[in-house]
Design a protein around this motif. Structure first.
Motif, short mmCIF file in Angstrom:
data_model
loop_
_atom_site.label_atom_id
_atom_site.label_comp_id
_atom_site.label_asym_id
_atom_site.label_seq_id
_atom_site.Cartn_x
_atom_site.Cartn_y
_atom_site.Cartn_z
N LEU A 84 -24.98 24.24 13.99
CA LEU A 84 -24.46 23.91 12.66
C LEU A 84 -23.76 22.55 12.68
CD1 LEU A 84 -23.96 24.82 9.71
CD2 LEU A 84 -21.79 25.79 10.51
N ALA A 85 -23.00 22.29 13.73
CA ALA A 85 -22.32 21.00 13.83
C ALA A 85 -23.32 19.85 13.89
CB ALA A 85 -21.41 20.98 15.06
N ASP A 86 -24.35 20.01 14.71
CA ASP A 86 -25.38 18.97 14.80
C ASP A 86 -26.08 18.76 13.46
OD1 ASP A 86 -25.34 17.99 17.51
OD2 ASP A 86 -26.14 19.92 18.16
N ALA A 87 -26.36 19.86 12.76
CA ALA A 87 -27.06 19.77 11.48
C ALA A 87 -26.18 19.13 10.41
CB ALA A 87 -27.52 21.15 11.04
N MET A 88 -24.90 19.49 10.37
CA MET A 88 -24.01 18.99 9.33
C MET A 88 -23.60 17.54 9.51
SD MET A 88 -21.32 22.15 8.56
CE MET A 88 -20.36 21.10 7.43
N ALA A 89 -23.58 17.06 10.74
CA ALA A 89 -22.98 15.76 11.04
C ALA A 89 -23.53 14.61 10.19
CB ALA A 89 -23.12 15.45 12.52
N PRO A 90 -24.85 14.43 10.05
CA PRO A 90 -25.32 13.32 9.22
C PRO A 90 -24.85 13.42 7.77
CG PRO A 90 -27.09 14.16 10.60
CD PRO A 90 -25.96 15.14 10.70
N GLY A 91 -24.85 14.63 7.21
CA GLY A 91 -24.40 14.79 5.83
C GLY A 91 -22.92 14.54 5.67
N VAL A 92 -22.12 14.99 6.65
CA VAL A 92 -20.68 14.73 6.58
C VAL A 92 -20.41 13.24 6.66
CG1 VAL A 92 -18.49 15.04 7.79
CG2 VAL A 92 -20.03 16.99 7.52
N ARG A 93 -21.13 12.56 7.55
CA ARG A 93 -20.93 11.10 7.67
C ARG A 93 -21.32 10.40 6.38
NH1 ARG A 93 -21.40 7.19 12.75
NH2 ARG A 93 -21.06 5.21 11.64
N ALA A 94 -22.44 10.80 5.78
CA ALA A 94 -22.86 10.19 4.52
C ALA A 94 -21.82 10.44 3.43
CB ALA A 94 -24.22 10.74 4.10
N ALA A 95 -21.26 11.65 3.41
CA ALA A 95 -20.23 11.98 2.41
C ALA A 95 -18.99 11.13 2.61
CB ALA A 95 -19.87 13.46 2.51
N VAL A 96 -18.58 10.95 3.84
CA VAL A 96 -17.41 10.12 4.13
C VAL A 96 -17.65 8.68 3.69
CG1 VAL A 96 -16.04 9.10 5.99
CG2 VAL A 96 -16.51 11.55 6.00
N GLU A 97 -18.82 8.16 3.98
CA GLU A 97 -19.11 6.77 3.66
C GLU A 97 -19.22 6.55 2.16
OE1 GLU A 97 -22.58 6.12 6.02
OE2 GLU A 97 -21.43 5.62 7.83
N GLU A 98 -19.69 7.56 1.43
CA GLU A 98 -19.79 7.41 -0.03
C GLU A 98 -18.48 7.73 -0.73
OE1 GLU A 98 -22.20 9.33 -3.84
OE2 GLU A 98 -23.09 9.42 -1.83
N TYR A 99 -17.84 8.80 -0.33
CA TYR A 99 -16.63 9.28 -1.03
C TYR A 99 -15.37 8.54 -0.58
CZ TYR A 99 -13.44 12.73 -3.10
OH TYR A 99 -12.47 13.34 -3.84
N ARG A 100 -15.37 8.09 0.66
CA ARG A 100 -14.25 7.36 1.26
C ARG A 100 -12.92 8.11 1.12
NH1 ARG A 100 -15.78 2.78 3.23
NH2 ARG A 100 -17.65 1.71 2.48
N PRO A 101 -12.84 9.28 1.73
CA PRO A 101 -11.58 10.04 1.68
C PRO A 101 -10.53 9.41 2.59
CG PRO A 101 -13.10 11.12 3.16
CD PRO A 101 -13.86 9.98 2.53
N ASP A 102 -9.30 9.69 2.30
CA ASP A 102 -8.22 9.28 3.19
C ASP A 102 -8.04 10.28 4.32
OD1 ASP A 102 -6.77 6.92 1.60
OD2 ASP A 102 -7.39 8.47 0.17
N VAL A 103 -8.38 11.53 4.05
CA VAL A 103 -8.24 12.59 5.04
C VAL A 103 -9.46 13.50 4.97
CG1 VAL A 103 -6.90 14.64 5.72
CG2 VAL A 103 -5.70 12.58 4.96
N VAL A 104 -9.99 13.85 6.13
CA VAL A 104 -11.01 14.89 6.22
C VAL A 104 -10.32 16.18 6.63
CG1 VAL A 104 -13.05 15.71 7.47
CG2 VAL A 104 -12.88 13.29 6.81
N VAL A 105 -10.56 17.25 5.88
CA VAL A 105 -10.02 18.57 6.20
C VAL A 105 -11.16 19.38 6.78
CG1 VAL A 105 -8.73 20.55 5.37
CG2 VAL A 105 -8.44 18.33 4.25
N ALA A 106 -11.16 19.57 8.09
CA ALA A 106 -12.28 20.19 8.79
C ALA A 106 -11.99 21.66 9.09
CB ALA A 106 -12.57 19.45 10.08
N ASP A 107 -12.86 22.53 8.62
CA ASP A 107 -12.74 23.93 9.00
C ASP A 107 -12.80 24.03 10.52
OD1 ASP A 107 -13.18 26.94 7.91
OD2 ASP A 107 -14.31 26.62 9.76
N GLN A 108 -12.06 24.96 11.08
CA GLN A 108 -11.96 25.07 12.53
C GLN A 108 -13.29 25.37 13.19
OE1 GLN A 108 -9.28 28.13 14.10
NE2 GLN A 108 -8.30 26.56 15.35
#
Length: 389
Positions: A84-108
């Protein structure tokens, strides 16, 4: 205004706690979004207007129902959490680059959120929706702990910062634990950046079709649920629960959640109500006991209402959470795979007739409500965004 991106797995029990926190942040004017493999599920729980960035996920993972102990843990990591981590990583990175959050809140258990944030140099917080990792769960199992550490190191090499050293399950900046030491126990992990905020309880869509008039005010009520992820394993257990309730029908009613449709429903049944889903929070205001799988969300929501439990852990973190319930005096434990209706009935009778367990549950309810819940979590996140952590 600062923005927060919640990286969550497509699991109800991991999304629900973030809903209340996100609502509190939004009410204060902060930007809030999610990254998840199932945007529809997030919007169902958080509202149709929720901003959700899609990620790839994994599908078709069927765990053998009888898998238990270390083998079940290995299966969970090898077949679900790491892929799941490998699968989610590209989408999370794309979301960060587009949304530009100040903080990422990552489920454990959504390691991609923590590792992508680490790689991009962003501040990140851990959303710990189960308290199992906050105890010495691997004490006496050094080989298991070493094996898990190796899997996380491999993940870091693929999607994180190879020079990083933080455990993606525990942010060095901020950890939000949705429990309290009164439940976790005296050995609970501590630190200045670890905050036990108690359960995050938020309003959920109303279930107008629940037959509230069916509840008999003259009888005790028990809710039986195995959560949303155990439909494949619960047929025998639920059937034993039905028998236990029927044998006490003069004084007990049972509401059973059966999402897999393993039990036959009887429309005219006045003793046992079988439904695929229920409005759990408002129902917990009306029940006297809960029989469940020791899922963290169900346990915390029951104790938030001061309701004692019979816990029958199946796998994953559930044995740890079950032990917390028993050690706190708020419930009794039975064996999921072998328990009989007689043993379930005995445990249920004890909860309903002995005030000690209800007193312990009330003590945890007070601790939970004092801890601050979603409001406290939002305040800690706001502080992290402001550079206070």
């Amino acid at each position: 205004m600062s923005g927060f991106l919640f990286a969550v797995p497509p699991l109800v029990g991991h999304i629900n706690p973030t809903v209340g926190v996100a609502a509190r942040l939004a009410a204060r004017g902060y930007r809030v979004a999610w990254a998840c493999p199932d945007p529809g599920l997030v919007r169902r729980l958080a509202g149709a207007r929720a901003v959700v960035y899609p990620c790839a996920g994994i599908a078709g993972v069927e765990r053998p129902p009888g898998l238990r102990g270390p083998e079940a843990l290995k299966f969970l990591w090898e077949r679900y959490l790491v892929p799941l981590a490998d699968a989610m990583a590209p989408g999370v990175r794309a979301a960060v680059e587009e949304y530009r959050p100040d903080v990422v809140v990552a489920d454990q258990q959504a390691f991609a959120g923590a590792l992508v944030a680490e790689r991009l140099g962003l501040r990140w917080a851990t959303s710990a929706t189960t308290s199992a990792e906050f105890t010495d769960v691997y004490e006496g199992m050094p080989k298991v702990a070493a094996w898990l550490g190796a899997r996380l190191d491999e993940l870091r090499g693929r999607i994180g910062d190879p020079a990083g050293g933080a455990d993606p399950r525990f942010s060095p900046h901020l950890v939000l634990a949705f429990s309290t030491p009164e439940l976790v126990g005296s050995t609970a992990r501590t630190g200045e950046h670890i905050h036990y905020v108690g359960p995050s309880i938020a309003d959920r869509p109303a279930a107008a079709d629940f037959p509230w008039a069916w509840l008999d005010p003259g009888r005790s009520k028990v809710l039986v649920t195995l959560g949303t992820a155990n439909a494949d394993a619960g047929g025998r257990f639920l059937a034993e629960c039905v028998t236990a309730v029927r044998e006490r029908a003069d004084r007990v009613q049972g509401v059973l959640v059966d999402p897999g449709g393993t039990l036959a429903e009887r429309g005219d049944d006045k003793d046992v109500l079988i439904l695929p889903s229920v409005p759990q929070l408002p129902l917990l205001e009306r029940v006297d006991a809960v029989i469940c799988h020791a899922g963290h969300n169900t346990v915390c929501e029951a104790l938030w209402h001061g309701v004692p439990l019979v816990v029958a852990p199946i796998r994953d973190d559930q044995p740890v959470v079950a032990a917390q319930v028993v050690d706190a005096g708020a419930g009794l434990r039975v064996r999921f795979g072998r328990v009989t209706s007689a043993r379930l009935g005995e445990a249920l009778d004890t909860l309903l007739n002995d005030p000690a367990h209800r007193t312990a549950a009330a003590r945890i309810r007070t601790a939970f409500r004092t801890a601050g819940g979603a409001t406290a979590a939002a305040s800690h996140l706001a502080g992290l965004a402001a550079g206070e952590a």
